[in-house]
Design an enzyme around this catalytic site. Structure first.
Site, PDB file in Angstrom:
ATOM      1  N   ILE A   5      52.617  54.834  40.744  1.00 14.28           N
ATOM      2  CA  ILE A   5      51.769  53.682  40.479  1.00 14.28           C
ATOM      3  C   ILE A   5      51.263  53.821  39.045  1.00 14.28           C
ATOM      4  CG2 ILE A   5      51.107  53.184  42.864  1.00 14.28           C
ATOM      5  CD1 ILE A   5      48.564  54.728  42.513  1.00 14.28           C
ATOM      6  N   ASP A   6      50.910  52.700  38.437  1.00  9.21           N
ATOM      7  CA  ASP A   6      50.527  52.705  37.032  1.00  9.21           C
ATOM      8  C   ASP A   6      49.285  53.556  36.785  1.00  9.21           C
ATOM      9  OD1 ASP A   6      52.584  50.908  36.535  1.00  9.21           O
ATOM     10  OD2 ASP A   6      51.292  49.151  36.782  1.00  9.21           O
ATOM     11  N   LYS A   7      49.139  53.981  35.554  1.00  8.22           N
ATOM     12  CA  LYS A   7      47.995  54.824  35.155  1.00  8.22           C
ATOM     13  C   LYS A   7      46.667  54.228  35.619  1.00  8.22           C
ATOM     14  CE  LYS A   7      45.381  56.120  31.043  1.00  8.22           C
ATOM     15  NZ  LYS A   7      45.205  55.870  29.603  1.00  8.22           N
ATOM     16  N   ARG A  32      51.663  43.018  39.138  1.00  7.64           N
ATOM     17  CA  ARG A  32      51.083  42.481  37.896  1.00  7.64           C
ATOM     18  C   ARG A  32      51.946  41.350  37.338  1.00  7.64           C
ATOM     19  NH1 ARG A  32      50.340  47.825  34.429  1.00  7.64           N
ATOM     20  NH2 ARG A  32      49.236  46.419  33.010  1.00  7.64           N
TER      21      ARG A  32
END
Length: 302
Positions: A136-138, A236
């Site tokens: 998962i993204d930062k 997103r």
């Protein structure tokens, strides 16, 4: 790595260092300027300077030496272990933490913390991404499953490929979504206008996101998103595609945000078949404080 790119009309008169930051994934402008200085980048076979302005039809070629392998060290970083056995670890990753080391983030990552905590992680993804089955993204918080051995790793990857893993996210998005439920089925690939972004593009990889509205606010909506596929930045990109970008998203949302340090996206629920026992495992964690604080703020505005 040796690659080429032919300059098209929209690139006309761009500085070559700026253009290459749009084309070469994960390369900073300073890195590219260094490559140009060292003559790793050529235009029609000739070395040029960083401020060279490209012309339509020119062929840019670059051959970048392989980076030195990262030395991944175990680091005593506190992490929230939701579940652990001899095969699998389920972690609640905080927002702001990168999942695995890279040239830009050599330390302080989830992998560094896991190596300290677990010692034994699967080796299928090599020394830089031990145990990492999905990411998962930062700036996205929430649940990740990590494999402690290669057999578990193969099983979990197969489940992801078969779309049998259940992954649900909560997100705060801009605007009032008119439908209570929806499915976004739109292929995702690299954005041809900005190589550092992903976008819905013709010929992209299949991407399917299901969503349902949890609560309406004055000009925001709290939604639950269920992933059928797992493309880079999928939620997103898809929410931006239907004109409801995530609150606080610096890459795909409005520039003016609500004081969030990154997008309001939380991996709340994760379910999978245990690779050894076959038992269905499901975990759920609440969003972090900045996420719930924003919900409280929006509720109090009503």
């Amino acid at each position: 790595m040796s690659e080429q790119y032919q300059v098209v009309e929209r690139d006309q008169s761009k500085r070559i260092d700026k253009l290459l930051t749009e084309i070469v994934e994960d390369a900073s402008r300073s890195q590219i300027q260094s490559w140009l200085k060292d003559k790793f980048v050529l235009v029609d076979g000739e070395a040029v300077k960083s401020n060279y302005k490209v012309q339509e039809g020119e062929l840019i070629s670059w051959s970048i030496p392989e980076p030195e392998p990262l030395e991944i060290k175990a680091e005593d970083i506190p992490i929230e272990i939701v579940y652990e056995d001899e095969d699998v670890v389920v972690v609640n990753k905080p927002s702001g933490m990168v999942v695995h080391p890279s040239a830009g983030h050599p330390s302080g990552t989830l992998v560094n913390a896991l190596l300290f905590h677990c010692k034994d992680l699967s080796g299928i993804n090599g020394v830089e991404r031990p145990g990492i089955v999905h990411r998962i993204d930062k700036d996205t918080s929430g649940l990740l499953m990590v494999a402690k051995n290669d057999k578990a790793h193969r099983s979990l990857v197969e489940q992801l490929q078969n779309k049998s893993v259940e992954r649900k996210y909560e997100a705060i998005v801009h605007g009032m979504i008119a439908h209570e439920y929806g499915t976004i089925d739109a292929p995702i690939g690299r954005d041809p206008k900005d190589r550092q972004k992903m976008a819905v593009v013709e010929g992209g990889r299949e991407a399917v996101t299901h969503f349902r509205v949890l609560k309406h606010f004055q000009d925001f909506t709290l939604v639950e998103c269920k992933l059928e596929t797992g493309r880079t930045h999928q939620i997103r990109v898809h929410m931006r595609y239907i004109n409801h970008p995530l609150a606080g998203d610096p890459k795909y949302g409005p520039r003016k945000t609500w004081g969030l340090d990154g997008q309001a996206l939380h991996a709340k629920s994760l379910g999978f078949e245990h690779p050894r026992t076959g038992e269905w495992k499901k975990f759920e964690v609440e969003p972090p404080k900045d996420f719930t604080d924003m919900i409280t703020f929006l509720e109090n505005r009503e």
